[in-house]
Scaffold this motif. Structure first.
Motif, PDB file in Angstrom:
ATOM      1  N   PRO A   1       0.841  -1.206   0.000  1.00 12.40           N
ATOM      2  CA  PRO A   1       0.000   0.000   0.000  1.00 12.40           C
ATOM      3  C   PRO A   1       0.879   1.261   0.000  1.00 12.40           C
ATOM      4  CG  PRO A   1       0.007  -1.032   2.169  1.00 12.40           C
ATOM      5  CD  PRO A   1       0.767  -1.948   1.252  1.00 12.40           C
ATOM      6  N   PRO A   2       0.423   2.308  -0.671  1.00 14.06           N
ATOM      7  CA  PRO A   2       1.280   3.492  -0.761  1.00 14.06           C
ATOM      8  C   PRO A   2       1.375   4.256   0.568  1.00 14.06           C
ATOM      9  CG  PRO A   2      -0.838   3.912  -1.786  1.00 14.06           C
ATOM     10  CD  PRO A   2      -0.843   2.479  -1.372  1.00 14.06           C
ATOM     11  N   ILE A   3       2.433   5.041   0.657  1.00 12.49           N
ATOM     12  CA  ILE A   3       2.618   5.955   1.800  1.00 12.49           C
ATOM     13  C   ILE A   3       2.202   7.325   1.280  1.00 12.49           C
ATOM     14  CG2 ILE A   3       4.403   7.046   3.242  1.00 12.49           C
ATOM     15  CD1 ILE A   3       5.913   4.242   2.792  1.00 12.49           C
ATOM     16  N   LYS A   4       1.557   8.110   2.127  1.00 17.44           N
ATOM     17  CA  LYS A   4       1.127   9.435   1.653  1.00 17.44           C
ATOM     18  C   LYS A   4       1.862  10.527   2.404  1.00 17.44           C
ATOM     19  CE  LYS A   4      -3.507   8.212   0.173  1.00 17.44           C
ATOM     20  NZ  LYS A   4      -4.175   7.134   0.880  1.00 17.44           N
ATOM     21  N   VAL A   5       2.314  11.519   1.658  1.00 13.95           N
ATOM     22  CA  VAL A   5       2.928  12.700   2.282  1.00 13.95           C
ATOM     23  C   VAL A   5       2.027  13.881   1.938  1.00 13.95           C
ATOM     24  CG1 VAL A   5       4.965  14.207   2.322  1.00 13.95           C
ATOM     25  CG2 VAL A   5       5.247  11.744   2.023  1.00 13.95           C
ATOM     26  N   ILE A   6       1.371  14.414   2.950  1.00 12.91           N
ATOM     27  CA  ILE A   6       0.413  15.494   2.694  1.00 12.91           C
ATOM     28  C   ILE A   6       0.960  16.799   3.274  1.00 12.91           C
ATOM     29  CG2 ILE A   6      -1.980  16.250   3.122  1.00 12.91           C
ATOM     30  CD1 ILE A   6      -2.288  13.009   3.647  1.00 12.91           C
ATOM     31  N   ILE A   7       1.008  17.800   2.419  1.00 14.58           N
ATOM     32  CA  ILE A   7       1.556  19.090   2.874  1.00 14.58           C
ATOM     33  C   ILE A   7       0.418  20.093   2.966  1.00 14.58           C
ATOM     34  CG2 ILE A   7       3.243  20.913   2.384  1.00 14.58           C
ATOM     35  CD1 ILE A   7       4.753  18.911   0.646  1.00 14.58           C
ATOM     36  N   SER A   8       0.355  20.801   4.075  1.00 12.01           N
ATOM     37  CA  SER A   8      -0.664  21.851   4.184  1.00 12.01           C
ATOM     38  C   SER A   8       0.000  23.162   4.559  1.00 12.01           C
ATOM     39  CB  SER A   8      -1.704  21.476   5.235  1.00 12.01           C
ATOM     40  OG  SER A   8      -1.187  21.770   6.515  1.00 12.01           O
ATOM     41  N   GLU A   9      -0.647  24.220   4.162  1.00 12.86           N
ATOM     42  CA  GLU A   9      -0.070  25.544   4.415  1.00 12.86           C
ATOM     43  C   GLU A   9      -1.049  26.377   5.233  1.00 12.86           C
ATOM     44  OE1 GLU A   9       0.253  28.047   0.985  1.00 12.86           O
ATOM     45  OE2 GLU A   9       2.033  29.050   1.785  1.00 12.86           O
ATOM     46  N   GLY A  10      -0.638  26.744   6.409  1.00 12.88           N
ATOM     47  CA  GLY A  10      -1.450  27.647   7.216  1.00 12.88           C
ATOM     48  C   GLY A  10      -0.710  28.957   7.369  1.00 12.88           C
ATOM     49  N   TYR A  11      -1.319  29.882   8.085  1.00  7.40           N
ATOM     50  CA  TYR A  11      -0.646  31.162   8.297  1.00  7.40           C
ATOM     51  C   TYR A  11       0.496  30.997   9.290  1.00  7.40           C
ATOM     52  CZ  TYR A  11       0.241  35.945   9.613  1.00  7.40           C
ATOM     53  OH  TYR A  11       0.865  37.129   9.868  1.00  7.40           O
ATOM     54  N   GLU A  12       0.245  30.180  10.305  1.00  8.09           N
ATOM     55  CA  GLU A  12       1.226  30.024  11.375  1.00  8.09           C
ATOM     56  C   GLU A  12       2.202  28.888  11.079  1.00  8.09           C
ATOM     57  OE1 GLU A  12       0.701  28.911  15.979  1.00  8.09           O
ATOM     58  OE2 GLU A  12      -0.849  30.190  15.163  1.00  8.09           O
TER      59      GLU A  12
ATOM     60  N   ILE B   1       2.862  12.362   7.325  1.00  8.55           N
ATOM     61  CA  ILE B   1       3.373  11.170   6.631  1.00  8.55           C
ATOM     62  C   ILE B   1       2.533   9.995   7.140  1.00  8.55           C
ATOM     63  CG2 ILE B   1       5.397   9.661   6.269  1.00  8.55           C
ATOM     64  CD1 ILE B   1       6.257  12.986   7.393  1.00  8.55           C
ATOM     65  N   SER B   2       1.738   9.451   6.230  1.00 11.00           N
ATOM     66  CA  SER B   2       0.780   8.410   6.606  1.00 11.00           C
ATOM     67  C   SER B   2       1.166   7.092   5.984  1.00 11.00           C
ATOM     68  CB  SER B   2      -0.579   8.767   5.992  1.00 11.00           C
ATOM     69  OG  SER B   2      -1.381   9.392   6.893  1.00 11.00           O
ATOM     70  N   ASP B   3       1.251   6.074   6.820  1.00  9.90           N
ATOM     71  CA  ASP B   3       1.528   4.764   6.227  1.00  9.90           C
ATOM     72  C   ASP B   3       0.535   3.723   6.729  1.00  9.90           C
ATOM     73  OD1 ASP B   3       2.549   3.250   8.585  1.00  9.90           O
ATOM     74  OD2 ASP B   3       4.216   4.667   8.523  1.00  9.90           O
ATOM     75  N   GLU B   4       0.522   2.593   6.055  1.00 10.23           N
ATOM     76  CA  GLU B   4      -0.323   1.470   6.484  1.00 10.23           C
ATOM     77  C   GLU B   4       0.576   0.333   6.924  1.00 10.23           C
ATOM     78  OE1 GLU B   4      -3.395   0.624   3.548  1.00 10.23           O
ATOM     79  OE2 GLU B   4      -3.615   2.772   3.172  1.00 10.23           O
ATOM     80  N   GLY B   5       1.590   0.696   7.674  1.00 10.14           N
ATOM     81  CA  GLY B   5       2.616  -0.285   8.069  1.00 10.14           C
ATOM     82  C   GLY B   5       2.324  -0.991   9.385  1.00 10.14           C
ATOM     83  N   GLY B   6       1.072  -1.014   9.783  1.00  9.42           N
ATOM     84  CA  GLY B   6       0.721  -1.823  10.963  1.00  9.42           C
ATOM     85  C   GLY B   6       0.780  -1.091  12.293  1.00  9.42           C
ATOM     86  N   GLY B   7       1.306   0.142  12.291  1.00  4.08           N
ATOM     87  CA  GLY B   7       1.312   0.931  13.526  1.00  4.08           C
ATOM     88  C   GLY B   7       2.230   0.388  14.604  1.00  4.08           C
ATOM     89  N   ILE B   8       2.070   0.967  15.788  1.00  2.00           N
ATOM     90  CA  ILE B   8       2.926   0.619  16.924  1.00  2.00           C
ATOM     91  C   ILE B   8       1.996   0.349  18.112  1.00  2.00           C
ATOM     92  CG2 ILE B   8       4.766   1.527  18.447  1.00  2.00           C
ATOM     93  CD1 ILE B   8       5.282   3.619  16.141  1.00  2.00           C
ATOM     94  N   PRO B   9       2.219  -0.702  18.882  1.00  2.00           N
ATOM     95  CA  PRO B   9       1.361  -0.919  20.061  1.00  2.00           C
ATOM     96  C   PRO B   9       1.389   0.329  20.962  1.00  2.00           C
ATOM     97  CG  PRO B   9       2.907  -2.736  19.764  1.00  2.00           C
ATOM     98  CD  PRO B   9       3.286  -1.693  18.777  1.00  2.00           C
ATOM     99  N   ARG B  10       0.227   0.684  21.536  1.00  2.00           N
ATOM    100  CA  ARG B  10       0.123   1.929  22.297  1.00  2.00           C
ATOM    101  C   ARG B  10       1.132   1.994  23.447  1.00  2.00           C
ATOM    102  NH1 ARG B  10      -4.442   4.320  25.235  1.00  2.00           N
ATOM    103  NH2 ARG B  10      -5.396   2.274  25.292  1.00  2.00           N
TER     104      ARG B  10
END
Ligand SMILES: Nc1ncnc2c1ncn2[C@@H]1O[C@H](COP(=O)(O)OP(=O)(O)OP(=O)(O)O)[C@@H](O)[C@H]1O
Length: 517
Positions: free
Chosen positions: A410-421, A427-436
């Protein structure tokens, strides 16, 4: 150290004295005031400032390393790093002072009086965003506003509202007692001194200016090189400590110590790197002559402007940097896993380019480290699952016969947003996460799920500390420090069994001063 160098009693005493001085923090905005082709006069004054400020920071590091908690100070690698700092301290404090002729003193003085007009000129020649930022900083940090006490404007605005003075916020802006600060440190040699002074570029400065600038730049280059291996060697020290204490996890005191240690290192490297870069971009006597000729011919015509001031890019294109980081992380991943093509990384960004003032080197480091983690998680989580699925579909197929290159990750997504501040990057992946329960651990140094930590060569000396794919457990904690250095942050949210989101927040106002320990 094998070099015959020794930390003598006299040197130690001097270090103790300097470690008692207040440090002076400098903001990104101050560092950038020099402009793309700094005046040798401005560099000269900054050189004097640096030669007084750096020994304070180095001395504090020696002292902190000597007091590193729980016996970390006794580890051979820790002592090695301490000696490097002490040696650099010695070299800087022993550096020949410049002899200022009356001609030069007069030149510098005359520009001091012109300072105000120069700054106004500079401010008005800035990009609209920069001007807007400066206005915001002025408003946010109006000393009349009590909220401004702890915020970073120390050193940014003088009472005439224009960028000038360099002095510690914690001391004279907010404290009635100017002689010591809350950490019990006393006024430093740099107290109240100016890091940046506007001097003209279109004059030929006396030779002594160029000579001193070169002397300082050469000394800093040597020091920077000496400390290239600091992160790795300190990591070695922690490893030695872990082995001795038969533990896998560093305790909170060591963690705090290391956070401060690496944060102040980022500050020292930034100052040094910036100063070396400014030196190499300052106007040369020849350039100054040409400029002065051109200015005479065309009434002050513009010379070629670059968007770099030292190592800072005033117009850092986030999308381009992200593309570079993606390419590098994918390449490392392909090499490591023997892939023809690493999992896809999609870059999702607004159509218009997002640019802001930042240090590209820092940004690429943070993105590279997080992308590397996402790639690794994606491959390691999905490889056995995808292979099993293929075997279920085709019972003839053996697990070990399936080539990793036949798997579709599954692809990894890099989403860039621009705010004033902020400029934020997810960076979003579907790599199974990490136990809490493990999430807090990922911020601790040397925590890694790689079974075999790569060993360091005894003479490891790379300018940046990058493991081939993973294994040192430094990627996330150091990246978070980089983000916090200029007032941003790095956060991680995991969904165990699905994937991980890393949020990188970058402060676009660039007004925060260095967080000094
Ligand atoms: N996106 C992610 N998905 C799953 N686990 C992750 C992710 N990012 C980090 N981790 C976990 O956090 C640990 C620490 O990460 P960190 O980047 O600090 O070090 P590392 O990648 O192990 O080594 P290095 O310092 O060489 O980068 C990793 O070993 C991994 O177990």
């Amino acid at each position: 150290m094998g070099t015959g160098w020794e930390l003598t009693k006299a040197l130690r005493e001097q270090i103790v004295k300097y470690a008692g001085y207040q440090q002076t923090s400098i903001s990104l905005r101050q560092m950038v005031q020099f402009g793309p082709t700094p005046s040798p006069g401005s560099v000269f004054l900054a050189s004097q400032f640096i030669v007084e400020e750096l020994p304070i920071r180095l001395a504090i590091k020696v002292k902190n390393l000597e007091n590193a908690p729980h016996g970390l100070n006794k580890m051979p690698s820790t002592m090695k790093v301490r000696d490097w700092y002490a040696q650099s301290f010695q070299e800087l404090t022993e550096l020949a002072k410049p002899e200022i002729s009356s001609e030069l003193a007069e030149m510098l003085n005359s520009h001091q009086t012109d300072k105000k007009q120069h700054r106004i000129d500079e401010a008005t020649s800035m990009s609209p965003i920069l001007q807007e930022d400066m206005k915001t900083v002025a408003e946010t940090h109006n000393p009349a506003n009590s909220e401004s006490k702890n915020v970073a404007i120390n050193n940014i605005f003088s009472d005439d509202g224009i960028v000038v003075r360099t002095s510690s916020a914690h001391s004279h802006m907010s404290s009635p007692d100017r002689s010591t600060n809350s950490k019990g440190r006393s006024e430093s040699p740099t107290f109240g001194k100016t890091y940046y002074t506007s001097c003209p570029t279109n004059v030929v400065w006396p030779k002594e200016v160029y000579d001193y600038n070169k002397l300082v730049s050469d000394a800093l280059t040597k020091i920077k090189k000496r400390h290239d291996a600091t992160v790795a060697t300190m990591a070695q020290g922690v490893q030695e400590w872990k082995n001795e204490h038969k533990t896998v996890i560093v305790n909170s005191q060591i963690q705090t110590f290391l956070d401060r240690f690496y944060m102040s290192r980022i500050g020292i490297r930034m100052l040094i790197g910036q100063h070396i870069a400014l030196n190499s971009s300052q106007t040369s006597p020849t350039k100054a002559k040409i400029n002065s000729f051109l200015n005479g011919q065309n009434g002050g015509g513009s010379s070629k402007r670059s968007n770099y001031v030292g190592v800072i890019c005033t117009d850092c294109n986030v999308g381009e940097i992200a593309e570079d980081a993606i390419e590098t992380a994918k390449y490392i991943c392909e090499e490591y896993y023997g892939l023809f093509e690493a999992p896809e990384i999609q870059l999702i960004a607004p159509k218009n380019d997002i640019s802001f003032m930042y240090v590209p080197g820092h940004l690429i480091h943070m993105l590279f480290e997080t992308l590397k983690n996402s790639l690794r998680a994606t491959i390691e989580f999905h490889t056995p699952r995808l292979k099993e699925k293929m075997c279920q579909k085709d019972p003839e197929l053996l697990l070990e016969d399936i080539d990793i290159n036949d798997l579709k990750f599954p692809p990894i997504k890099v989403i860039i947003s621009e705010g004033y501040e902020d400029i934020a990057i997810k960076i979003s992946d579907e790599g199974g996460g990490i136990p809490r329960s493990e999430v807090p651990l990922i911020w601790t140094y040397l925590y890694t799920t790689v079974s075999q930590t790569p060993t360091l060569e005894p003479e490891y000396s790379q300018s940046s500390f990058k493991a081939p794919m993973a294994g040192f457990g430094y990627g996330l904690p150091i990246s978070r420090l980089y983000s916090q250095y200029f007032g941003g942050d790095l956060k991680l949210i995991s969904m165990e069994g699905y994937g991980t989101d890393v949020y990188l927040h970058l402060n676009r106002l660039s007004s925060s001063s260095e967080p000094l320990p």
